[in-house]
Design an enzyme around this catalytic site. Structure first.
Site, PDB file in Angstrom:
ATOM      1  N   SER A 721       8.352  -1.470   1.791  1.00 55.76           N
ATOM      2  CA  SER A 721       7.608  -0.521   0.960  1.00 55.76           C
ATOM      3  C   SER A 721       6.110  -0.568   1.197  1.00 55.76           C
ATOM      4  CB  SER A 721       7.897  -0.785  -0.519  1.00 55.76           C
ATOM      5  OG  SER A 721       7.341  -2.000  -0.936  1.00 55.76           O
ATOM      6  N   LYS A 764       6.097  -2.162 -10.401  1.00 56.05           N
ATOM      7  CA  LYS A 764       4.910  -1.926  -9.573  1.00 56.05           C
ATOM      8  C   LYS A 764       3.851  -1.139 -10.343  1.00 56.05           C
ATOM      9  CE  LYS A 764       7.469  -1.955  -5.202  1.00 56.05           C
ATOM     10  NZ  LYS A 764       7.911  -1.163  -4.037  1.00 56.05           N
TER      11      LYS A 764
END
Length: 854
Positions: A721, A764
């Protein structure tokens, strides 16, 4: 009425001879005879002692001259010594250690008087050890050690026996032989071969060595005989040892005769009692049954076990009634029946199916967690309509400190059931789940049955804590044993090895907890309904602290809300400057620290009401532990802010890129995993292949050596990611423009410039908000993950969905203008994405922890 017992068929045990056993038996027989061929019989010359001779340390053996001894060698140095000795047919010194537990003995750890001998035979066994038969030849004394690797080598000097011929020597020899014969008469354990060898040995010194090596003396006593070179003194010491051993044997024989007569009397009494009982049964005048066993049978019937269990209990009860209470098996069978009698086979607690009350209990104990609360209320609703519903199998997954374990207690309280918790962290033995078989000493049921017994009902709320930290080794795999426990279709007939009967676990509500699902075997996850417990936002932590944590800590420290008051701004300061976590454990610790400081002042007499204000928090907690470092570490070309997921919550990552003139090589540092390295290579390949469309100088890229570094280099990082952040940092470097300081991004990049979805978006986003980020780029397919974000998070952070790197560029730089559609690349960037079936798009960048956040 007793039942006739059928005689058990006799079986013959078969002991197949394994390869090497016959040879080992011949070795043992050779050593047991004690007979040694003299050098003249073997036609060998008298050996001369070389200047350097290898030394084999022995842990618990003393080798005498002119004797044959079997030895087991399992140290690497010893095995190498034996291999070389056997190949070269050389002599070696057999030295005894003073302390047997020393692995690498030196000269000070060895007795200096040794026996110099040779290897007659060597056998290697499958366990890696080597067994040898050694023959001692003559005494010697170690003068010094000249070499320690790969094994000990020393310089020795021979020792000669001092023989003083005369009547006294003959009398000592006769006395030793007489004591040995008396020992043979008292003990049946002296080998016949040793007796023959002693009769045929006429030399006094050799006789003393033969008996000293063969009889059960201690190591120190044997070494004392080996040290003695004077034959007369050696025989005197041997005579003393034989006299003491003879006294011990005579006393043991006397004790054994007394014990034997008592056992014989007990057996006779038992036999007569059985005859009397049989006669009384025939006459109808039998004695009343044992009241203790009657009470046990009453307990068994009251427990109402299934028919099969009751039949097994009846069979064991009949066995128990025919045993004498002093027999060893009596207590084993009695304990087994006690377990059958105490288990709640048919006892269930009544569920409290009031949905409103259950909702109040859950809300009073836990803030938010709406999904889990709704799931419990749904279970109660269905339970209210269908009484025989099987218990659900739930798994609470989330970062530490989010309330997984305490939520289980609240569920039990809401249902009105008993709560049982077992910790599975570090469990390696399958018997911990299924129990031990009754054939083992101190056998007992597994933790599941023990928990059911403790609950005293067959439908408790059973929490399996830390199921993701199970281990496995040679004792079995506990996670495999849980496959039956956590399957509603199978656990109705769960069979514990100790009970060896079926127990119904289908009414139990099992709740497992885990910090991460990746370490749990896939078949086990498939049996559980996974409910995610997300991390808390700053506002949620503030509410939980004021409603739950602060009242709890004030009570724990003997304070009240009248004495102490925490203002909201103070709690916010503690959350922002002293904790960086998804859960609440560190927040609770810091609040407890403040309460301790105040409690000390109250104990010293200063009982003034205290209001904890932000400016005074440093006095209690010290300087801030964390700070928002985005502004300090960004703002320069080549630096981008990425987002990472860890088992303990989300974190921010800083991707730093620098370039220098060279040949276009790529260097990656920061303890990056394979997936992250591949993301960096894919990002660089895309920029090189689309440099013109991106407004970059392709020739400059080819002639620039790039170094990509992710700080916190001691912490491993992995996952795909970070692809978008790496691409953004590269474009920032080549354009010489700094990226927005308050911008963070996440997403996987393909070679065609597509941005693919990633996992752990909520964690996140919360980490980015804690760090002061106000703008986040996410893949378009991750928009669904934003729905359940708290409203205050959505108000503070703006989200921008991206499909390709073209969309990313539009948001990177403060002065960026949209790329002209005429120059926008059409090939490669708009190709539909093809995802393989086995491709993993789950949580990425793990495990990552910022320094100081542990």
């Amino acid at each position: 009425m007793s039942k006739e017992r059928k005689p058990r068929p006799k079986t013959r045990s078969r002991n197949p001879v394994r390869p090497g056993e016959a040879e080992a038996d011949r070795v043992a027989e050779l050593a047991a005879t004690g007979r040694v061929l003299s050098r003249s019989e073997r036609n060998e010359p008298t050996p001369s002692l070389p200047d350097r001779i290898p030394i084999l340390p022995l842990r618990s053996d003393v080798v005498f001259p002119q004797t044959v001894v079997p030895l087991v060698v399992n140290r690497g140095s010893g095995i190498k010594l034996i291999d070389e000795i056997n190949l070269g047919d050389k002599m070696l010194a057999l030295a005894t250690q003073r302390q047997p537990d020393i692995d690498d003995p030196k000269l000070a750890d060895l007795y200096t008087t040794v026996s110099v001998g040779s290897v007659l035979k060597m056998l290697k066994f499958p366990d890696g050890s080597t067994r040898v038969v050694c023959q001692g030849m003559f005494r010697a004394k170690i003068v010094e050690i000249v070499q320690t690797e790969p094994y000990l080598i020393g310089r020795l000097e021979p020792l000669e026996d001092v023989v003083e011929e005369g009547v006294e020597l003959d009398a000592l020899t006769h006395h030793v032989n007489d004591l040995f014969r008396r020992m043979v008469d008292q003990s049946q354990q002296v080998p016949e071969e040793l007796q023959v060898a002693a009769m045929n040995t006429h030399e006094p010194g050799r006789l003393a060595d033969l008996l000293g090596s063969s009889l059960p003396f201690s190591i120190e006593e044997k070494q004392l005989l080996l040290d003695e070179t004077n034959v007369k003194a050696r025989l005197t010491k041997l005579g003393g040892l034989l006299a003491r051993q003879l006294t011990v044997l005579e006393l043991a024989t006397k004790i054994q005769a007394q014990v034997g007569s008592e056992i014989t009397k007990a057996q006779r009494d038992h036999f007569l009692r059985q005859q009397i009982k049989a006669i009384q049964d025939e006459l109808g005048e039998g004695e009343p049954d044992n009241p203790e066993l009657d009470e046990l049978w009453t307990k068994l019937e009251k427990a109402k076990p299934p028919e099969g269990v009751l039949a097994e209990a009846e069979r064991e009860m009949e066995r128990l009634s025919g045993m004498h209470p002093s027999s060893a098996e009596y207590s084993i069978v009695r304990t087994y029946l006690d377990w059958l009698a105490v288990l709640p086979w048919s006892k269930s607690s009544r569920d409290r199916l009031d949905l409103r009350r259950a909702r109040k209990v859950l809300d009073a104990d836990h803030y938010d967690l709406e999904k889990i609360k709704e799931r419990i209320l749904e279970y109660l609703a269905v339970r209210k309509l269908k009484k025989d519903m099987k218990g659900p199998i739930l798994c609470f997954s989330g970062p530490p400190g989010t309330g997984k374990t305490s939520l289980g207690k609240s569920i039990a309280k809401a249902l009105g059931r008993e709560f049982i918790r077992i910790s599975l962290g570090g469990v390696h033995d399958e018997a911990e789940i299924r129990g031990h078989r009754r054939t083992y000493v101190a056998a007992m049921p597994g933790r599941i049955i023990q928990g059911i017994r403790k609950a005293k009902t067959n439908n408790p709320v059973f929490m399996l804590d830390e199921v993701d930290k199970l281990g496995n080794d040679f004792r079995g795999d506990p996670s495999a044993a849980l496959l039956e426990v956590l399957d509603p279709e199978q656990n109705s007939t769960f069979r514990d090895h100790y009970l060896d009967v079926d127990f119904d676990l289908s009414k139990v509500m099992f709740i497992a907890t885990a910090n991460m699902l990746e370490t749990i075997p896939a078949p086990l996850i498939d049996r559980m309904e996974v409910l995610q417990l997300p991390g808390y936002s700053e506002e949620e932590k503030l509410l939980i602290a004021q409603k739950f944590i602060i009242p709890k800590q004030l009570e724990a420290h003997g304070l009240t809300t009248k004495n102490v008051a925490f203002v909201d701004e103070t709690v916010r300061r503690i959350i922002a400057d002293y904790t960086r976590e998804a859960g609440l454990r560190n927040l609770e610790r810091e609040i407890a620290t403040v309460c301790r400081k105040i409690a000390r002042k109250h104990a010293e007499g200063n009982r003034v009401a205290t209001t904890v204000i932000p400016d005074r928090i440093v006095d209690s907690l010290g300087p801030p532990k964390f700070f928002r470092e985005v502004a300090d570490r960004t703002g320069t070309p080549g630096v981008a802010t990425g987002l990472a997921w860890t088992p303990t919550g989300g974190e921010i990552l800083f991707i730093e890129v620098t370039g220098m003139p060279g040949k276009g090589t790529l260097t990656l540092t920061g303890l990056l995993g394979e997936s992250m390295r591949e993301s960096a290579q894919a990002a660089l390949s895309f920029l090189r292949s689309h440099a013109k469309e991106m407004g970059l100088d392709a020739a400059k890229i080819v002639k620039t050596d790039l170094h990509i570094h992710v700080p916190a280099g001691a912490v491993p990082k992995d996952g795909p990611s970070a692809g978008v952040a790496i691409s953004a940092a590269l474009m920032s470097l080549f354009r010489k423009k700094a990226i927005h300081q308050n911008l963070a991004m996440t997403g996987e990049v393909t070679l065609t410039g597509r941005v693919l979805p990633v996992g752990g978006v909520r964690e996140k986003v919360l980490a980015a908000r804690r760090a002061g980020i106000t703008k986040i780029l996410i893949p378009r397919h991750n928009e669904k993950d934003l729905i359940e974000l708290p409203a205050e998070v959505k108000a503070d952070v703006s989200f921008h969905s991206v499909d390709t790197l073209d969309d990313v560029i539009e948001h990177l730089f403060p002065s960026s203008k949209p790329i002209d559609p005429a120059t926008k690349p059409t090939k490669g960037l708009k190709i539909p994405i093809v995802v393989k079936a086995k491709r993993k798009t789950g949580p990425s960048d793990k495990p990552v922890r910022r320094p100081g956040s542990a």
